[in-house]
Design a protein around this motif. Structure first.
Motif, mmCIF file in Angstrom:
data_model
loop_
_atom_site.group_PDB
_atom_site.id
_atom_site.type_symbol
_atom_site.label_atom_id
_atom_site.label_comp_id
_atom_site.label_asym_id
_atom_site.label_seq_id
_atom_site.Cartn_x
_atom_site.Cartn_y
_atom_site.Cartn_z
ATOM 1 N N ASN A 128 -0.983 4.702 4.557
ATOM 2 C CA ASN A 128 -0.901 3.955 5.808
ATOM 3 C C ASN A 128 -2.174 3.168 6.093
ATOM 4 O O ASN A 128 -2.469 2.850 7.235
ATOM 5 N N SER A 129 -2.939 2.863 5.072
ATOM 6 C CA SER A 129 -4.183 2.135 5.289
ATOM 7 C C SER A 129 -3.949 0.643 5.529
ATOM 8 O O SER A 129 -4.799 -0.031 6.076
ATOM 9 N N CYS A 130 -2.822 0.132 5.117
ATOM 10 C CA CYS A 130 -2.482 -1.286 5.327
ATOM 11 C C CYS A 130 -1.280 -1.347 6.273
ATOM 12 O O CYS A 130 -0.150 -1.104 5.854
ATOM 13 N N CYS A 168 0.833 -1.210 0.000
ATOM 14 C CA CYS A 168 0.000 0.000 0.000
ATOM 15 C C CYS A 168 0.868 1.261 0.000
ATOM 16 O O CYS A 168 1.895 1.315 0.670
ATOM 17 N N SER A 220 2.443 -1.788 4.286
ATOM 18 C CA SER A 220 2.996 -0.451 4.071
ATOM 19 C C SER A 220 4.294 -0.247 4.857
ATOM 20 O O SER A 220 4.894 0.809 4.774
#
Length: 71
Positions: free
Chosen positions: A33-35, A30, A39
């Motif tokens: 920073n959603s994963c 990703c 990430s």
């Protein structure tokens, strides 16, 4: 002589796993920073290291081990 081959194989698989984990982070992970796992390059390299160690681990028993268990 063959015991060194076992450790060399394990180190090669560990290094390849680390490289594959980092490559996964770099090319597929990703962007934001959603994963939290993909990430982070350190986490992905660690997961790759673990996968490489599992795949490279030699779990075969030798005849010497079998004789010791039968005693």
């Amino acid at each position: 002589m063959f015991k060194n081959l076992k450790w060399k194989k394990l180190l090669i698989f560990a290094f390849l796993g680390m490289a594959a984990g980092y490559a996964y982070y770099y090319f597929i992970g990703c962007a934001g920073n959603s994963c939290p796992i993909t990430s982070n390059p350190y986490l992905m390299t660690g997961y790759g290291l673990g996968a490489g160690l599992v795949l490279g681990w030699d779990n075969k028993k030798t005849k010497k081990d079998d004789k010791e268990e039968n005693k």
